[in-house]
Motif scaffolding. Sequence first.
Motif, PDB file in Angstrom:
ATOM      1  N   PRO A 200       0.784  -1.241   0.000  1.00  0.00           N
ATOM      2  CA  PRO A 200       0.000   0.000   0.000  1.00  0.00           C
ATOM      3  C   PRO A 200       0.811   1.283   0.000  1.00  0.00           C
ATOM      4  O   PRO A 200       0.250   2.359  -0.200  1.00  0.00           O
ATOM      5  CB  PRO A 200      -0.830  -0.121   1.291  1.00  0.00           C
ATOM      6  N   SER A 201       2.141   1.196   0.183  1.00  0.00           N
ATOM      7  CA  SER A 201       2.973   2.402   0.225  1.00  0.00           C
ATOM      8  C   SER A 201       3.971   2.493  -0.924  1.00  0.00           C
ATOM      9  O   SER A 201       4.664   3.504  -1.054  1.00  0.00           O
ATOM     10  CB  SER A 201       3.734   2.466   1.555  1.00  0.00           C
ATOM     11  N   VAL A 202       4.091   1.452  -1.735  1.00  0.00           N
ATOM     12  CA  VAL A 202       5.105   1.435  -2.800  1.00  0.00           C
ATOM     13  C   VAL A 202       4.485   0.916  -4.096  1.00  0.00           C
ATOM     14  O   VAL A 202       3.793  -0.108  -4.085  1.00  0.00           O
ATOM     15  CB  VAL A 202       6.319   0.562  -2.420  1.00  0.00           C
ATOM     16  N   GLU A 203       4.765   1.616  -5.187  1.00  0.00           N
ATOM     17  CA  GLU A 203       4.328   1.194  -6.517  1.00  0.00           C
ATOM     18  C   GLU A 203       5.497   1.341  -7.478  1.00  0.00           C
ATOM     19  O   GLU A 203       6.257   2.316  -7.398  1.00  0.00           O
ATOM     20  CB  GLU A 203       3.156   2.052  -6.990  1.00  0.00           C
ATOM     21  N   VAL A 204       5.682   0.376  -8.382  1.00  0.00           N
ATOM     22  CA  VAL A 204       6.702   0.474  -9.424  1.00  0.00           C
ATOM     23  C   VAL A 204       5.994   0.483 -10.774  1.00  0.00           C
ATOM     24  O   VAL A 204       4.889  -0.048 -10.914  1.00  0.00           O
ATOM     25  CB  VAL A 204       7.712  -0.692  -9.345  1.00  0.00           C
ATOM     26  N   PHE A 205       6.647   1.092 -11.767  1.00  0.00           N
ATOM     27  CA  PHE A 205       6.000   1.213 -13.069  1.00  0.00           C
ATOM     28  C   PHE A 205       7.049   1.361 -14.154  1.00  0.00           C
ATOM     29  O   PHE A 205       8.229   1.644 -13.896  1.00  0.00           O
ATOM     30  CB  PHE A 205       5.044   2.413 -13.080  1.00  0.00           C
ATOM     31  N   ALA A 206       6.613   1.151 -15.398  1.00  0.00           N
ATOM     32  CA  ALA A 206       7.476   1.298 -16.565  1.00  0.00           C
ATOM     33  C   ALA A 206       6.610   1.739 -17.742  1.00  0.00           C
ATOM     34  O   ALA A 206       5.445   1.372 -17.846  1.00  0.00           O
ATOM     35  CB  ALA A 206       8.186  -0.016 -16.886  1.00  0.00           C
ATOM     36  N   LEU A 207       7.209   2.530 -18.630  1.00  0.00           N
ATOM     37  CA  LEU A 207       6.526   2.980 -19.830  1.00  0.00           C
ATOM     38  C   LEU A 207       7.526   2.992 -20.981  1.00  0.00           C
ATOM     39  O   LEU A 207       8.696   3.363 -20.807  1.00  0.00           O
ATOM     40  CB  LEU A 207       5.946   4.382 -19.652  1.00  0.00           C
ATOM     41  N   ALA A 208       7.066   2.616 -22.146  1.00  0.00           N
ATOM     42  CA  ALA A 208       7.861   2.720 -23.365  1.00  0.00           C
ATOM     43  C   ALA A 208       7.040   3.469 -24.398  1.00  0.00           C
ATOM     44  O   ALA A 208       5.826   3.256 -24.506  1.00  0.00           O
ATOM     45  CB  ALA A 208       8.242   1.331 -23.881  1.00  0.00           C
ATOM     46  N   GLY A 209       7.699   4.366 -25.130  1.00  0.00           N
ATOM     47  CA  GLY A 209       6.967   5.187 -26.081  1.00  0.00           C
ATOM     48  C   GLY A 209       7.689   5.322 -27.405  1.00  0.00           C
ATOM     49  O   GLY A 209       8.925   5.303 -27.463  1.00  0.00           O
ATOM     50  N   LEU A 210       6.924   5.464 -28.480  1.00  0.00           N
ATOM     51  CA  LEU A 210       7.436   5.714 -29.814  1.00  0.00           C
ATOM     52  C   LEU A 210       6.984   7.094 -30.255  1.00  0.00           C
ATOM     53  O   LEU A 210       5.845   7.491 -30.011  1.00  0.00           O
ATOM     54  CB  LEU A 210       6.936   4.659 -30.797  1.00  0.00           C
ATOM     55  N   GLY A 211       7.888   7.833 -30.919  1.00  0.00           N
ATOM     56  CA  GLY A 211       7.559   9.171 -31.360  1.00  0.00           C
ATOM     57  C   GLY A 211       7.566   9.291 -32.869  1.00  0.00           C
ATOM     58  O   GLY A 211       8.289   8.588 -33.577  1.00  0.00           O
ATOM     59  N   SER A 212       6.754  10.207 -33.383  1.00  0.00           N
ATOM     60  CA  SER A 212       6.692  10.487 -34.807  1.00  0.00           C
ATOM     61  C   SER A 212       6.574  11.991 -34.989  1.00  0.00           C
ATOM     62  O   SER A 212       5.681  12.616 -34.421  1.00  0.00           O
ATOM     63  CB  SER A 212       5.492   9.773 -35.444  1.00  0.00           C
ATOM     64  N   GLY A 213       7.472  12.570 -35.765  1.00  0.00           N
ATOM     65  CA  GLY A 213       7.462  14.013 -35.975  1.00  0.00           C
ATOM     66  C   GLY A 213       8.857  14.592 -35.823  1.00  0.00           C
ATOM     67  O   GLY A 213       9.697  14.053 -35.087  1.00  0.00           O
ATOM     68  N   ALA A 214       9.114  15.715 -36.506  1.00  0.00           N
ATOM     69  CA  ALA A 214      10.450  16.313 -36.507  1.00  0.00           C
ATOM     70  C   ALA A 214      10.579  17.452 -35.509  1.00  0.00           C
ATOM     71  O   ALA A 214      11.600  18.124 -35.476  1.00  0.00           O
ATOM     72  CB  ALA A 214      10.786  16.829 -37.919  1.00  0.00           C
ATOM     73  N   ALA A 215       9.555  17.700 -34.688  1.00  0.00           N
ATOM     74  CA  ALA A 215       9.624  18.796 -33.732  1.00  0.00           C
ATOM     75  C   ALA A 215      10.692  18.520 -32.687  1.00  0.00           C
ATOM     76  O   ALA A 215      10.828  17.378 -32.224  1.00  0.00           O
ATOM     77  CB  ALA A 215       8.273  18.996 -33.059  1.00  0.00           C
ATOM     78  N   PRO A 216      11.479  19.516 -32.271  1.00  0.00           N
ATOM     79  CA  PRO A 216      12.481  19.309 -31.222  1.00  0.00           C
ATOM     80  C   PRO A 216      11.821  18.784 -29.953  1.00  0.00           C
ATOM     81  O   PRO A 216      10.771  19.263 -29.540  1.00  0.00           O
ATOM     82  CB  PRO A 216      13.061  20.719 -31.006  1.00  0.00           C
ATOM     83  N   GLY A 217      12.450  17.771 -29.332  1.00  0.00           N
ATOM     84  CA  GLY A 217      11.896  17.182 -28.122  1.00  0.00           C
ATOM     85  C   GLY A 217      11.059  15.955 -28.373  1.00  0.00           C
ATOM     86  O   GLY A 217      10.541  15.365 -27.419  1.00  0.00           O
ATOM     87  N   THR A 218      10.912  15.545 -29.640  1.00  0.00           N
ATOM     88  CA  THR A 218      10.166  14.318 -29.971  1.00  0.00           C
ATOM     89  C   THR A 218      11.172  13.235 -30.342  1.00  0.00           C
ATOM     90  O   THR A 218      11.712  13.226 -31.445  1.00  0.00           O
ATOM     91  CB  THR A 218       9.195  14.545 -31.135  1.00  0.00           C
ATOM     92  N   PRO A 219      11.497  12.316 -29.418  1.00  0.00           N
ATOM     93  CA  PRO A 219      12.510  11.300 -29.708  1.00  0.00           C
ATOM     94  C   PRO A 219      11.958  10.183 -30.577  1.00  0.00           C
ATOM     95  O   PRO A 219      10.748  10.048 -30.751  1.00  0.00           O
ATOM     96  CB  PRO A 219      12.879  10.784 -28.309  1.00  0.00           C
ATOM     97  N   LEU A 220      12.881   9.396 -31.090  1.00  0.00           N
ATOM     98  CA  LEU A 220      12.474   8.215 -31.842  1.00  0.00           C
ATOM     99  C   LEU A 220      11.774   7.229 -30.913  1.00  0.00           C
ATOM    100  O   LEU A 220      10.770   6.622 -31.268  1.00  0.00           O
ATOM    101  CB  LEU A 220      13.695   7.551 -32.493  1.00  0.00           C
ATOM    102  N   PHE A 221      12.294   7.090 -29.687  1.00  0.00           N
ATOM    103  CA  PHE A 221      11.625   6.282 -28.669  1.00  0.00           C
ATOM    104  C   PHE A 221      12.081   6.753 -27.296  1.00  0.00           C
ATOM    105  O   PHE A 221      13.102   7.408 -27.140  1.00  0.00           O
ATOM    106  CB  PHE A 221      11.900   4.781 -28.853  1.00  0.00           C
ATOM    107  N   ARG A 222      11.251   6.402 -26.310  1.00  0.00           N
ATOM    108  CA  ARG A 222      11.548   6.716 -24.912  1.00  0.00           C
ATOM    109  C   ARG A 222      11.352   5.458 -24.068  1.00  0.00           C
ATOM    110  O   ARG A 222      10.559   4.576 -24.408  1.00  0.00           O
ATOM    111  CB  ARG A 222      10.601   7.760 -24.326  1.00  0.00           C
ATOM    112  N   VAL A 223      12.027   5.418 -22.919  1.00  0.00           N
ATOM    113  CA  VAL A 223      11.812   4.369 -21.925  1.00  0.00           C
ATOM    114  C   VAL A 223      11.832   5.032 -20.551  1.00  0.00           C
ATOM    115  O   VAL A 223      12.737   5.804 -20.250  1.00  0.00           O
ATOM    116  CB  VAL A 223      12.881   3.266 -21.990  1.00  0.00           C
TER     117      VAL A 223
END
Length: 582
Positions: free
Chosen positions: A253-276
Amino acid sequence: MLASSVTLAQEPPPFDSFELERLDLNPGAAGSLLMGTGELLPAGDFRFSAVGHYQHNPFVFSRDGQVVPIVGSRATTHLAAAYAPFSWLELGVQLPIVVLQTGTDLSGEGIARPASSGLSTPTVSARVGLVSQQAGSWGDLALEMGVGAPMGSAPGFARDEGLRYAPRVMIGRRFGWFRVAVDSRLMVRPVLTPYEERALARAAVGNEAQVGLALAMVGQRTRWELDLRGTFPLVKQPSSVELFLGPRYLVNPSVEVFALAGLGSGAAPGTPLFRVLLGAAFGRVVPPRLSDESSVTCAPELEHSAEECPDMDEDSDGVPNGLDQCDEQAGTPERQGCPWTDLDRDGIEDKLDACPAEVGVAAWKGCPMPDQDKDGIEDGRDVCPSEPGPEISRGCPLKDRDLDGIEDDIDQCPDLAGPPERQGCPESDLDRDNIANVVDTCAREPGPVDNHGCPAHEVPLVSLTRQKIELTDKVFFVPGQPRIVERSFPVLNWVAKVMLEHPDLPLVVVGAHTDDRGNALDNQRQSQARAEEVRKYLIQRGVAPERLEAKGYGQSRPLYSNATSIGRENNRRIEFIIVARQ
């Protein structure tokens, strides 16, 4: 880190200073790790998160058909905290720190290599909840204002030239095992105009609109979420879209762990090919639940109540908690999870015995038969319970043989009960069994009084009084649903029979009641649905619709204490009240 940022800021930046990072966390993480869902932390709860974040190629340009990364990889530590001083207010703070950043050496282009580390833009936010599904509304709606301070590292693409503002609108709703939410905000930041005097030109950087869609599981210890996030610049710059997927797991009840992976599309600065992203949260990390949802703590090793986990079976008797009337004692399905017990040994099971500690009879629900005047007629049938009298006068002395309140010497029908306006003669009696139609359960067939006016060979399942149609058995429904169980059809058929045989019967209100377990609004809605289902059944049996009215009272009119399982069982009931038309 601050000292490092100041030192690095003395070197000429590759571009004008701006914040490259486009991703932030949802500090309270209510419903989603990234998107606001309109749901706030419960009052008094707090949450602290630490997240490791890696991005690949978040800032690139194309030269001679080849992609050249200005920032090739970026590792960041995100620290976030949230606290809810009130149920309608949540305060948040985020501190991102660039731990390691690499890029291409573009000194030949007159561009310095980006700083390898430094502080990024810290932000504070205040979120106000306007609507809450937890409080019984249609969903969740919240507004937020966030402010980012220009305190980051300029050479590390981690600082805007001025304050950054982010007004935000979040809306969401739970549907059974999942939640849907839409998060939209406007990022107001200093505008940097493009220039073309260098070999490497840069597009404008400035205000932008961000829209996010979240789909997340609820009520599970391991919950998955899918996030879609789009950025639409309000300056001349490409748009971008990112898609995220990941789980979150409640350790305790006091601890949670998590993970996310993401894919990006677009040439705007700050949009990576992928994130983890990998992280952990500490504090009060058990999310609130709706009354019909299971808690995320529904695991044998975690503390929880039987009411929080209706699908589990705490006593291992094969009856889920949501249907088990005895959560801490193993029983049988036919007894709703309760064991057979008979404390007073009168042959009546304790859960059906209104007097479990006293020997009684079934006719009095396990209680002793009361007889105050000791005339052999129990008080429930004795019209004169304090004066002894024979059975023929229903326990009263023979001075008013028909017990109609009119003395025998002026009673025109001394052996037949009747009202004063009829000089003591009975009301209409179609079957001539000396029982007035208004209290004769079987108005068209003669029968004795002790069988409610029905033939001796027939066992009526209801009895008719001037106030109500009383049932000898309960009306049962499928647990959690308005559907009537087939075992209750016979008693409802008797109700329909009585109404059809009494066409002059006034309006009958079908009243449905519940115990106090669960949400009061949900109980009222369920009782209304059950009352409507009973009314519909009687109409199908031939009763005119205008003679019936359905009314759900929920938990507002208990007959017994809800502190015991017997009391709750008796409070869950269907009543048929006879009322005069308005």
